[in-house]
Scaffold this active site. Structure first.
Site, PDB file in Angstrom:
ATOM      1  N   HIS A 155       0.811  -1.219   0.000  1.00  0.00           N
ATOM      2  CA  HIS A 155       0.000   0.000   0.000  1.00  0.00           C
ATOM      3  C   HIS A 155       0.846   1.272   0.000  1.00  0.00           C
ATOM      4  O   HIS A 155       0.339   2.343  -0.329  1.00  0.00           O
ATOM      5  CB  HIS A 155      -0.933  -0.001   1.212  1.00  0.00           C
ATOM      6  CG  HIS A 155      -2.006  -1.041   1.131  1.00  0.00           C
ATOM      7  ND1 HIS A 155      -3.301  -0.756   0.774  1.00  0.00           N
ATOM      8  CD2 HIS A 155      -1.966  -2.384   1.344  1.00  0.00           C
ATOM      9  CE1 HIS A 155      -4.023  -1.865   0.778  1.00  0.00           C
ATOM     10  NE2 HIS A 155      -3.235  -2.869   1.115  1.00  0.00           N
ATOM     11  N   ASP A 362       3.813   9.410  -1.109  1.00  0.00           N
ATOM     12  CA  ASP A 362       2.642   8.652  -0.691  1.00  0.00           C
ATOM     13  C   ASP A 362       2.379   7.535  -1.682  1.00  0.00           C
ATOM     14  O   ASP A 362       2.518   7.735  -2.900  1.00  0.00           O
ATOM     15  CB  ASP A 362       1.407   9.559  -0.618  1.00  0.00           C
ATOM     16  CG  ASP A 362       0.586   9.322   0.636  1.00  0.00           C
ATOM     17  OD1 ASP A 362       0.647   8.206   1.175  1.00  0.00           O
ATOM     18  OD2 ASP A 362      -0.115  10.250   1.069  1.00  0.00           O
TER      19      ASP A 362
END
Length: 474
Positions: A155, A362
């Protein structure tokens, strides 16, 4: 029909209110409901590791959770996952605090989890493992003779070889990852970074572009950008505002709102964001008195010094900026270090003129997608998005910025605040179509379908592949 077994560091307990679950939980529950199966992970409690698993079954899904001892939790979770892997994968080698005992603890807990899960696995189960806490988990299962299809989804970003290979156990981690049948990443950059790191440690044989062999192990790599539930978010965002928010909106009148919500984390670029807002006030004085920037940043990992430092820095910067630019009746920057209900945030998104999402790094950043989904298509706000968020690969109609360049961000904010309605609608329409197409259901269905298409391993075929790839070892 094959049963699905999902493994993650934490599990979300059964709850009818799907909207209360985060993006990962929503995607996993969708996959589990479709196939039926098991969700296995840590209970979140410190306790006796030898205690029986806590099991809850609802419809066709079983949740199985376990406790961790204080020592194992400290070493596996705090000291290695969050003090080594998290900063390194977010390109902050300066914050890595590697300790050999923590690495031992990380391996020990992954082995412990494999021991606990092994008796629950059935022959035709398909296993889906999640995130950086469980990099060596497939390797532990293979050691125990588990030859089921096992997929892994990361992730967070995968760093470039120069970063990843600085970790002392980088070679062991890379070889362990090759025990997965399918490795999924948020972006193509992450997938390529993994393969480049691998190629610096061993020969990698690639067939086509996504099928590989390394250390005699066959595996596939693919990109699966995680999504959201856009229709549900749109429903949450629509409708009347709660009384307090409605009153606030009336009081603000024509003041334009720049809004941002992030977990308090050094990867999110919050200090840099505050300085960029200050540059906006300095470079574009015409906005004085007519804009307001609200930053919501609830504390995460508050016991870690690096996070305490960020909180103190933000409090100091907010006070300094307001003291320098504020006026009687106008406070330019509101910084709130607290949690807010997710449904409420979606309504705030809808009534914000600018969504400011500028992490330094991110994996995806679902806040950016949520902001798009929450907008009124007839009068949408503008998304200002970091080029280093995974979402920037899809939301190219956002105003993309370099978060390290405060003037670049300030210029984008000015452009967003003054953008004509027609351009706002066009940009939003393009992004909303992408968010709707690549939603959370598409993410999980695509990954699971690809994983089910993998030929299951067997001890015999694995040996044959090893001999064929490295005949001198035979």
């Amino acid at each position: 029909m094959s049963r699905l077994v999902v493994v993650s560091n934490r599990i979300a307990p059964p709850d009818d209110k799907k909207s209360s679950a985060g993006g990962l939980a929503v995607g996993i529950l969708g996959a589990l409901k479709a196939a039926g199966g098991l969700w296995f992970g840590w209970s979140g409690e410190i306790g006796n590791e030898d205690a029986p698993l806590k099991k809850v079954t609802k419809d066709n899904i079983t949740w199985a959770s376990f406790n961790l001892s204080e020592e194992n939790h400290e070493q596996y979770y705090n000291q290695f996952s969050n003090a080594v892997l998290w900063p390194a994968f977010h390109y902050r080698l300066d914050l890595v605090n590697y300790q050999r005992d923590a690495w031992d603890g990380y391996q020990r807990v992954n082995a412990l989890l494999a021991d606990k899960l092994q008796p629950l696995i059935e022959d035709d189960d398909v296993l889906w493992i999640h995130d950086y806490h469980l990099l060596p988990f497939a390797s532990e299962l293979r050691k125990r003779g588990i030859n089921n299809r096992i997929g892994f989804f990361l992730h967070i970003p995968f760093p470039t070889p120069e970063i990843f290979n600085a970790l002392p156990p980088h070679s062991e981690l890379l070889e362990a990852l090759c025990d997965y049948d399918l490795l999924g990443f948020q972006t193509e950059n992450d997938r390529v970074a993994f393969l480049e790191s691998l190629a610096m440690q061993t020969r990698v044989f690639t067939r086509g572009s996504k099928n590989h062999t390394a250390w005699g192990k066959d595996f596939q790599t693919e990109v699966y950008p995680i999504g959201i539930e856009p229709n549900e978010i749109a429903e949450q965002a629509a409708g009347p505002l709660p009384p307090k928010l409605a009153q606030l909106k009336n009081e603000l009148g024509s003041v334009k709102n720049i809004f941002s919500v992030e977990r308090l984390d050094y990867s999110k670029g919050l200090p840099e964001r505050f300085l960029a807002f200050e540059a906006l006030l300095e470079n574009y004085p015409e906005h004085h008195g007519s804009i307001r920037y609200t930053q919501i940043a609830p504390t995460s990992r508050g016991d870690v010094q690096a996070y305490q430092d960020i909180r103190h820095q933000l409090e100091t910067e907010a006070g300094r900026i307001n003291g320098k630019y504020g006026q009687l009746g106008w406070t330019p920057l509101y910084y709130l270090n607290q949690h807010f209900d997710r449904k409420l945030l979606m309504k705030v998104f809808r009534h914000s003129d600018v969504g400011l999402v500028t992490p330094l790094r991110d994996g995806m950043n679902l806040v950016a997608k949520e902001y798009v989904a929450a907008q009124d298509p007839a009068n949408p706000g503008v998304l200002v998005l970091s080029q280093f968020a995974g979402a920037a690969n899809e939301l190219t109609a956002a105003l993309l910025v370099n978060p390290y360049d405060r003037d670049d961000v300030a210029n984008a904010l000015h452009r967003a605040l003054t953008m004509p309605l027609a351009e706002r609608i066009a940009r939003h329409s393009e992004m909303l179509e992408i968010v709707r197409t690549n939603d959370i259901d598409h993410w999980q269905r695509t990954f699971i379908n690809d994983l089910k298409g993998v030929t299951p391993r067997s001890a015999e075929s694995h040996l044959q592949r090893t001999v064929a790839t490295f005949p001198k070892l035979a």
